[in-house]
Design an enzyme around this catalytic site. Structure first.
Site, PDB file in Angstrom:
ATOM      1  N   GLY A   1       0.779  -1.235   0.000  1.00  0.00           N
ATOM      2  CA  GLY A   1       0.000   0.000   0.000  1.00  0.00           C
ATOM      3  C   GLY A   1       0.811   1.286   0.000  1.00  0.00           C
ATOM      4  O   GLY A   1       0.305   2.334   0.394  1.00  0.00           O
TER       5      GLY A   1
ATOM      6  N   ASN B   1       1.716   3.110  -2.545  1.00  0.00           N
ATOM      7  CA  ASN B   1       1.064   4.090  -3.429  1.00  0.00           C
ATOM      8  C   ASN B   1      -0.200   4.643  -2.786  1.00  0.00           C
ATOM      9  O   ASN B   1      -0.517   5.825  -2.946  1.00  0.00           O
ATOM     10  CB  ASN B   1       0.763   3.456  -4.791  1.00  0.00           C
ATOM     11  CG  ASN B   1       1.976   3.459  -5.690  1.00  0.00           C
ATOM     12  OD1 ASN B   1       2.412   4.512  -6.146  1.00  0.00           O
ATOM     13  ND2 ASN B   1       2.559   2.279  -5.920  1.00  0.00           N
TER      14      ASN B   1
ATOM     15  N   ASP C   1      -3.568  -4.362 -17.563  1.00  0.00           N
ATOM     16  CA  ASP C   1      -2.443  -3.428 -17.752  1.00  0.00           C
ATOM     17  C   ASP C   1      -2.510  -2.732 -19.111  1.00  0.00           C
ATOM     18  O   ASP C   1      -1.497  -2.535 -19.798  1.00  0.00           O
ATOM     19  CB  ASP C   1      -1.089  -4.163 -17.604  1.00  0.00           C
ATOM     20  CG  ASP C   1      -0.872  -4.667 -16.184  1.00  0.00           C
ATOM     21  OD1 ASP C   1      -1.423  -4.061 -15.264  1.00  0.00           O
ATOM     22  OD2 ASP C   1      -0.154  -5.668 -16.019  1.00  0.00           O
TER      23      ASP C   1
ATOM     24  N   MET D   1      -4.122  -6.767  -6.881  1.00  0.00           N
ATOM     25  CA  MET D   1      -3.671  -7.865  -7.728  1.00  0.00           C
ATOM     26  C   MET D   1      -4.800  -8.869  -7.982  1.00  0.00           C
ATOM     27  O   MET D   1      -4.655 -10.062  -7.692  1.00  0.00           O
ATOM     28  CB  MET D   1      -2.463  -8.554  -7.087  1.00  0.00           C
ATOM     29  CG  MET D   1      -1.254  -7.641  -7.001  1.00  0.00           C
ATOM     30  SD  MET D   1      -0.822  -6.941  -8.614  1.00  0.00           S
ATOM     31  CE  MET D   1       0.836  -6.385  -8.341  1.00  0.00           C
ATOM     32  N   ARG D   2      -5.896  -8.355  -8.494  1.00  0.00           N
ATOM     33  CA  ARG D   2      -6.974  -9.263  -8.837  1.00  0.00           C
ATOM     34  C   ARG D   2      -7.622  -8.787 -10.129  1.00  0.00           C
ATOM     35  O   ARG D   2      -7.831  -7.581 -10.311  1.00  0.00           O
ATOM     36  CB  ARG D   2      -7.986  -9.307  -7.695  1.00  0.00           C
ATOM     37  CG  ARG D   2      -9.010 -10.331  -7.913  1.00  0.00           C
ATOM     38  CD  ARG D   2      -9.726 -10.861  -6.727  1.00  0.00           C
ATOM     39  NE  ARG D   2     -10.835 -11.661  -7.251  1.00  0.00           N
ATOM     40  CZ  ARG D   2     -10.732 -12.921  -7.616  1.00  0.00           C
ATOM     41  NH1 ARG D   2      -9.596 -13.566  -7.457  1.00  0.00           N
ATOM     42  NH2 ARG D   2     -11.774 -13.555  -8.131  1.00  0.00           N
ATOM     43  N   ILE D   3      -7.899  -9.731 -10.994  1.00  0.00           N
ATOM     44  CA  ILE D   3      -8.480  -9.379 -12.295  1.00  0.00           C
ATOM     45  C   ILE D   3      -9.985  -9.213 -12.132  1.00  0.00           C
ATOM     46  O   ILE D   3     -10.648 -10.033 -11.480  1.00  0.00           O
ATOM     47  CB  ILE D   3      -8.132 -10.466 -13.329  1.00  0.00           C
ATOM     48  CG1 ILE D   3      -6.616 -10.454 -13.580  1.00  0.00           C
ATOM     49  CG2 ILE D   3      -8.902 -10.257 -14.623  1.00  0.00           C
ATOM     50  CD1 ILE D   3      -6.104 -11.598 -14.418  1.00  0.00           C
TER      51      ILE D   3
ATOM     52  N   ASN E   1      -5.131   3.032 -12.716  1.00  0.00           N
ATOM     53  CA  ASN E   1      -4.195   2.033 -12.198  1.00  0.00           C
ATOM     54  C   ASN E   1      -2.783   2.574 -12.361  1.00  0.00           C
ATOM     55  O   ASN E   1      -2.511   3.395 -13.238  1.00  0.00           O
ATOM     56  CB  ASN E   1      -4.324   0.728 -12.985  1.00  0.00           C
ATOM     57  CG  ASN E   1      -3.399  -0.352 -12.450  1.00  0.00           C
ATOM     58  OD1 ASN E   1      -3.253  -0.525 -11.230  1.00  0.00           O
ATOM     59  ND2 ASN E   1      -2.757  -1.091 -13.343  1.00  0.00           N
TER      60      ASN E   1
ATOM     61  N   HIS F   1       1.192   1.097 -12.849  1.00  0.00           N
ATOM     62  CA  HIS F   1       1.935  -0.115 -13.207  1.00  0.00           C
ATOM     63  C   HIS F   1       3.406   0.266 -13.335  1.00  0.00           C
ATOM     64  O   HIS F   1       3.730   1.295 -13.950  1.00  0.00           O
ATOM     65  CB  HIS F   1       1.402  -0.677 -14.531  1.00  0.00           C
ATOM     66  CG  HIS F   1       2.059  -1.961 -14.933  1.00  0.00           C
ATOM     67  ND1 HIS F   1       1.746  -3.161 -14.335  1.00  0.00           N
ATOM     68  CD2 HIS F   1       3.014  -2.227 -15.853  1.00  0.00           C
ATOM     69  CE1 HIS F   1       2.488  -4.122 -14.880  1.00  0.00           C
ATOM     70  NE2 HIS F   1       3.261  -3.578 -15.799  1.00  0.00           N
TER      71      HIS F   1
HETATM   72  C1  GAR Z   1       3.495  -1.084  -7.298  1.00  0.00           C
HETATM   73  O1  GAR Z   1       4.810  -1.127  -7.807  1.00  0.00           O
HETATM   74  C2  GAR Z   1       2.494  -1.033  -8.429  1.00  0.00           C
HETATM   75  O2  GAR Z   1       2.929  -0.273  -9.521  1.00  0.00           O
HETATM   76  C3  GAR Z   1       2.390  -2.495  -8.782  1.00  0.00           C
HETATM   77  O3  GAR Z   1       2.362  -3.161  -7.549  1.00  0.00           O
HETATM   78  C4  GAR Z   1       3.134  -2.400  -6.608  1.00  0.00           C
HETATM   79  C5  GAR Z   1       2.274  -2.176  -5.395  1.00  0.00           C
HETATM   80  O4  GAR Z   1       3.026  -1.548  -4.392  1.00  0.00           O
HETATM   81  N1  GAR Z   1       1.208  -2.779  -9.580  1.00  0.00           N
HETATM   82  C6  GAR Z   1       1.169  -3.636 -10.586  1.00  0.00           C
HETATM   83  O5  GAR Z   1       2.127  -4.326 -10.918  1.00  0.00           O
HETATM   84  C7  GAR Z   1      -0.168  -3.705 -11.319  1.00  0.00           C
HETATM   85  N2  GAR Z   1      -0.094  -4.516 -12.482  1.00  0.00           N
HETATM   86  P1  GAR Z   1       2.301  -0.778  -3.215  1.00  0.00           P
HETATM   87  O6  GAR Z   1       1.295  -1.767  -2.610  1.00  0.00           O
HETATM   88  O7  GAR Z   1       3.398  -0.455  -2.243  1.00  0.00           O
HETATM   89  O8  GAR Z   1       1.626   0.427  -3.787  1.00  0.00           O
END
Ligand code: GAR
Length: 198
Positions: A15, A17, A148, A93-95, A110, A112
């Site tokens: 979390g 972000n 994505d 992380m769920r589709i 989102n 990425h």
């Molecule tokens: C982040 O790097 C985000 O960009 C990535 O997961 C991480 C979550 O970190 N997302 C993906 O890869 C989506 N396809 P966080 O929980 O510390 O924000």
């Protein structure tokens, strides 16, 4: 000042972000407020942070639902309970079912950790290293039913340095993610960035 957009954040883990968005929205001049955080993992560290920050939280496991559609309908109900106007996926992380994604198209963002359209899916930082690129980064984009994918709102780049491994490159990108996501949300919430199908 115009009404702030009501934003919910969906997470599955750390979390960081989400934290960046919550911190940005602490500024009363930021054009969005965080009205709730949903996690599909009970032990997501981000949930504890959100609770301590006084943000409403919700958790549901997809294992308690008969189908992807039923789980997504529950998420929809939770979002409706918060009067959500915009959704930010932050390591969720769920589709989604096609119906959910279509319903929120133009209202869901989102982040990425790659310069999309390069390196979709899992371990994009390692994919970048394996491809031998000299520049990597992150993308904030509108969510469409394809994983994505969807129109870019903004990207931030970082150099790939000699000797980088997945951890060092991921950390450099993550620092940019924490700037990119609040910046992108600001653009969307003020109407400076609007959804247009590619
Ligand atoms: C982040 O790097 C985000 O960009 C990535 O997961 C991480 C979550 O970190 N997302 C993906 O890869 C989506 N396809 P966080 O929980 O510390 O924000």
């Amino acid at each position: 000042m115009p009404e702030r957009k009501r934003v919910a954040i969906l997470i599955s883990g750390r979390g960081s972000n989400m934290v960046a968005l919550i911190e940005a929205a602490r500024d009363p001049n930021f054009p969005a407020e965080i009205v709730g955080v949903f996690s599909n993992k009970a032990d997501a560290p981000g949930l504890a942070f959100a609770r301590e920050a006084g943000v409403p939280t919700a958790f549901r496991s997809h294992k308690d639902f008969a189908s992807r559609e039923a789980f997504d309908a529950e998420i929809c109900a939770i979002l409706a309970g918060w009067n959500t106007e915009l959704v930010c996926l932050a390591g969720f992380m769920r589709i989604f079912s096609t119906g959910f994604a279509a319903n929120w198209t133009g209202r869901m963002l989102n982040i990425h950790p790659s310069l999309l359209p390069a390196f979709k899916g899992l371990k994009p930082q390692q994919q970048a290293l394996d491809a031998g690129v000299t520049e990597a980064g992150c993308t904030v984009h509108w969510v469409i039913p394809e994983l994505d994918d969807g129109p870019t709102i903004l990207q931030r780049t970082v150099p790939v340095l000699a000797g980088d491994d997945e951890a060092s490159l991921s950390a450099r990108i993550l620092a940019e993610e924490h700037k990119a996501y609040p910046e992108a949300l600001r653009l969307v919430a003020t109407g400076a960035a609007v959804y247009r199908a590619d």
